[in-house]
Design a protein around this motif. Structure first.
Motif, PDB file in Angstrom:
ATOM      1  N   THR A  62       1.062  -0.145   1.278  1.00 51.38           N
ATOM      2  CA  THR A  62       1.236   1.160   1.905  1.00 51.38           C
ATOM      3  C   THR A  62       2.233   1.063   3.050  1.00 51.38           C
ATOM      4  O   THR A  62       2.258   0.078   3.782  1.00 51.38           O
ATOM      5  CB  THR A  62      -0.114   1.664   2.450  1.00 51.38           C
ATOM      6  OG1 THR A  62      -1.072   1.587   1.394  1.00 51.38           O
ATOM      7  CG2 THR A  62      -0.012   3.079   2.940  1.00 51.38           C
ATOM      8  N   GLY A  63       3.049   2.094   3.216  1.00 51.43           N
ATOM      9  CA  GLY A  63       4.026   2.118   4.294  1.00 51.43           C
ATOM     10  C   GLY A  63       5.244   1.265   4.000  1.00 51.43           C
ATOM     11  O   GLY A  63       5.937   0.834   4.905  1.00 51.43           O
ATOM     12  N   ASP A  64       5.496   0.978   2.715  1.00 52.15           N
ATOM     13  CA  ASP A  64       6.646   0.178   2.290  1.00 52.15           C
ATOM     14  C   ASP A  64       6.610  -1.248   2.821  1.00 52.15           C
ATOM     15  O   ASP A  64       7.629  -1.923   2.876  1.00 52.15           O
ATOM     16  CB  ASP A  64       7.969   0.848   2.675  1.00 52.15           C
ATOM     17  CG  ASP A  64       8.184   2.157   1.935  1.00 52.15           C
ATOM     18  OD1 ASP A  64       7.521   2.371   0.906  1.00 52.15           O
ATOM     19  OD2 ASP A  64       9.003   2.956   2.388  1.00 52.15           O
ATOM     20  N   ARG A  65       5.416  -1.708   3.201  1.00 54.34           N
ATOM     21  CA  ARG A  65       5.281  -3.106   3.603  1.00 54.34           C
ATOM     22  C   ARG A  65       5.225  -3.973   2.353  1.00 54.34           C
ATOM     23  O   ARG A  65       4.903  -3.511   1.276  1.00 54.34           O
ATOM     24  CB  ARG A  65       4.017  -3.308   4.430  1.00 54.34           C
ATOM     25  CG  ARG A  65       4.110  -2.618   5.777  1.00 54.34           C
ATOM     26  CD  ARG A  65       2.840  -2.762   6.524  1.00 54.34           C
ATOM     27  NE  ARG A  65       1.811  -2.031   5.786  1.00 54.34           N
ATOM     28  CZ  ARG A  65       0.593  -1.828   6.201  1.00 54.34           C
ATOM     29  NH1 ARG A  65       0.201  -2.308   7.348  1.00 54.34           N
ATOM     30  NH2 ARG A  65      -0.262  -1.148   5.474  1.00 54.34           N
ATOM     31  N   LEU A  66       5.517  -5.251   2.525  1.00 52.26           N
ATOM     32  CA  LEU A  66       5.481  -6.198   1.428  1.00 52.26           C
ATOM     33  C   LEU A  66       4.415  -7.235   1.756  1.00 52.26           C
ATOM     34  O   LEU A  66       4.416  -7.804   2.853  1.00 52.26           O
ATOM     35  CB  LEU A  66       6.845  -6.871   1.286  1.00 52.26           C
ATOM     36  CG  LEU A  66       7.145  -7.611   0.008  1.00 52.26           C
ATOM     37  CD1 LEU A  66       7.348  -6.613  -1.129  1.00 52.26           C
ATOM     38  CD2 LEU A  66       8.388  -8.442   0.166  1.00 52.26           C
ATOM     39  N   GLY A  67       3.503  -7.457   0.829  1.00 52.43           N
ATOM     40  CA  GLY A  67       2.498  -8.499   0.998  1.00 52.43           C
ATOM     41  C   GLY A  67       2.955  -9.752   0.288  1.00 52.43           C
ATOM     42  O   GLY A  67       3.382  -9.705  -0.866  1.00 52.43           O
ATOM     43  N   LEU A  68       2.889 -10.888   0.970  1.00 54.06           N
ATOM     44  CA  LEU A  68       3.293 -12.170   0.408  1.00 54.06           C
ATOM     45  C   LEU A  68       2.142 -13.140   0.608  1.00 54.06           C
ATOM     46  O   LEU A  68       1.654 -13.304   1.730  1.00 54.06           O
ATOM     47  CB  LEU A  68       4.558 -12.675   1.114  1.00 54.06           C
ATOM     48  CG  LEU A  68       5.039 -14.082   0.781  1.00 54.06           C
ATOM     49  CD1 LEU A  68       5.428 -14.196  -0.695  1.00 54.06           C
ATOM     50  CD2 LEU A  68       6.223 -14.460   1.668  1.00 54.06           C
ATOM     51  N   THR A  69       1.687 -13.747  -0.467  1.00 47.98           N
ATOM     52  CA  THR A  69       0.619 -14.746  -0.389  1.00 47.98           C
ATOM     53  C   THR A  69       1.163 -16.060  -0.925  1.00 47.98           C
ATOM     54  O   THR A  69       1.628 -16.131  -2.061  1.00 47.98           O
ATOM     55  CB  THR A  69      -0.611 -14.310  -1.206  1.00 47.98           C
ATOM     56  OG1 THR A  69      -1.045 -13.032  -0.749  1.00 47.98           O
ATOM     57  CG2 THR A  69      -1.744 -15.306  -1.055  1.00 47.98           C
ATOM     58  N   ILE A  70       1.112 -17.094  -0.075  1.00 52.71           N
ATOM     59  CA  ILE A  70       1.553 -18.438  -0.450  1.00 52.71           C
ATOM     60  C   ILE A  70       0.465 -19.404  -0.032  1.00 52.71           C
ATOM     61  O   ILE A  70       0.069 -19.428   1.139  1.00 52.71           O
ATOM     62  CB  ILE A  70       2.866 -18.835   0.254  1.00 52.71           C
ATOM     63  CG1 ILE A  70       3.988 -17.855  -0.053  1.00 52.71           C
ATOM     64  CG2 ILE A  70       3.283 -20.247  -0.152  1.00 52.71           C
ATOM     65  CD1 ILE A  70       5.257 -18.111   0.721  1.00 52.71           C
ATOM     66  N   GLY A  71      -0.019 -20.205  -0.959  1.00 55.77           N
ATOM     67  CA  GLY A  71      -1.022 -21.215  -0.639  1.00 55.77           C
ATOM     68  C   GLY A  71      -2.253 -20.641   0.042  1.00 55.77           C
ATOM     69  O   GLY A  71      -2.795 -21.270   0.940  1.00 55.77           O
ATOM     70  N   GLY A  72      -2.664 -19.452  -0.342  1.00 57.53           N
ATOM     71  CA  GLY A  72      -3.845 -18.827   0.236  1.00 57.53           C
ATOM     72  C   GLY A  72      -3.601 -18.128   1.561  1.00 57.53           C
ATOM     73  O   GLY A  72      -4.508 -17.523   2.119  1.00 57.53           O
ATOM     74  N   THR A  73      -2.385 -18.186   2.083  1.00 60.36           N
ATOM     75  CA  THR A  73      -2.054 -17.516   3.338  1.00 60.36           C
ATOM     76  C   THR A  73      -1.415 -16.167   3.031  1.00 60.36           C
ATOM     77  O   THR A  73      -0.441 -16.095   2.281  1.00 60.36           O
ATOM     78  CB  THR A  73      -1.079 -18.368   4.178  1.00 60.36           C
ATOM     79  OG1 THR A  73      -1.695 -19.622   4.461  1.00 60.36           O
ATOM     80  CG2 THR A  73      -0.712 -17.667   5.476  1.00 60.36           C
ATOM     81  N   ASN A  74      -1.973 -15.104   3.608  1.00 58.66           N
ATOM     82  CA  ASN A  74      -1.439 -13.754   3.413  1.00 58.66           C
ATOM     83  C   ASN A  74      -0.506 -13.404   4.566  1.00 58.66           C
ATOM     84  O   ASN A  74      -0.888 -13.532   5.728  1.00 58.66           O
ATOM     85  CB  ASN A  74      -2.571 -12.732   3.362  1.00 58.66           C
ATOM     86  CG  ASN A  74      -3.494 -12.978   2.192  1.00 58.66           C
ATOM     87  OD1 ASN A  74      -3.044 -13.221   1.082  1.00 58.66           O
ATOM     88  ND2 ASN A  74      -4.788 -12.929   2.433  1.00 58.66           N
ATOM     89  N   ILE A  75       0.683 -12.957   4.237  1.00 54.70           N
ATOM     90  CA  ILE A  75       1.687 -12.574   5.227  1.00 54.70           C
ATOM     91  C   ILE A  75       2.100 -11.140   4.936  1.00 54.70           C
ATOM     92  O   ILE A  75       2.411 -10.805   3.791  1.00 54.70           O
ATOM     93  CB  ILE A  75       2.921 -13.496   5.151  1.00 54.70           C
ATOM     94  CG1 ILE A  75       2.508 -14.961   5.351  1.00 54.70           C
ATOM     95  CG2 ILE A  75       3.974 -13.080   6.168  1.00 54.70           C
ATOM     96  CD1 ILE A  75       3.593 -15.961   4.990  1.00 54.70           C
ATOM     97  N   VAL A  76       2.101 -10.294   5.944  1.00 52.77           N
ATOM     98  CA  VAL A  76       2.569  -8.921   5.793  1.00 52.77           C
ATOM     99  C   VAL A  76       3.965  -8.841   6.383  1.00 52.77           C
ATOM    100  O   VAL A  76       4.178  -9.189   7.548  1.00 52.77           O
ATOM    101  CB  VAL A  76       1.630  -7.913   6.496  1.00 52.77           C
ATOM    102  CG1 VAL A  76       2.188  -6.502   6.382  1.00 52.77           C
ATOM    103  CG2 VAL A  76       0.231  -7.984   5.891  1.00 52.77           C
TER     104      VAL A  76
END
Length: 171
Positions: A62-76
């Motif tokens: 939502t809000g044109d954000r990008l979710g990135l998950t690497i090695g169990g770590t979530n980064i917005v």
């Protein structure tokens, strides 16, 4: 006939206003470091690359954000104002992608139409780092991780390629 033309015009106007981020790939990706350098006192030195890949998941939020998950770590990652046009970098003397490469891989979009996402975060072993990500065509992404450990700058280029297999498969 006039109604058909009016309907076509209304549909064209509506489709033209669909957010660009809805077009970008989501799902499972294989991430690999494809270039890296260290800079100290204006001198750049290429870094050896670990050619191991990592699993990553990318999703549009939502809000044109990008979710990135690497090695169990979530980064917005948050939209960068101006997209690709809002970013500048100096790839001279190293094997990083140039702005012209990114433009060519996202043709026919203008730099302002190519979205970019970024965030500053604490990165283990590197301190505060900046991660910037933007699409490489419709099915891949490229990112730069910029950190400043000790008295130098380190830039790592990462490419995210779709995991082989059928498109839009369930998780």
């Amino acid at each position: 006939m006039k109604r058909l033309a009016a309907l076509f015009l209304a549909l064209t106007i509506t489709l033209g206003s669909v957010p660009a981020c809805a077009e970008w790939a989501e799902g499972a990706f294989s991430m690999v470091n494809t270039a890296a350098f260290s800079e100290r006192n204006g001198q750049r030195t290429a870094l050896d690359l670990e050619r191991q890949s990592a699993e990553a998941t990318i999703d549009i939020q939502t809000g044109d954000r990008l979710g990135l998950t690497i090695g169990g770590t979530n980064i917005v990652l948050y939209p960068v104002s101006g997209g690709l046009a809002g970013l500048t970098w100096n790839p001279q003397g190293v094997s990083l992608l140039h702005e012209e490469d990114i433009k060519a891989l996202n043709h026919p979009l203008t730099p302002g139409e190519v979205p970019a996402w970024g965030a500053d975060m604490a990165w283990p072993g590197l301190g505060v780092a900046r991660l910037v990500l933007f699409p490489l065509g419709a099915d891949a992404y490229v990112g730069f991780l910029i950190s400043h450990p000790q008295d130098r700058k380190v830039v790592r280029q990462m490419e995210f390629r779709r995991v082989p297999g059928p498109r839009d498969r369930p998780d």
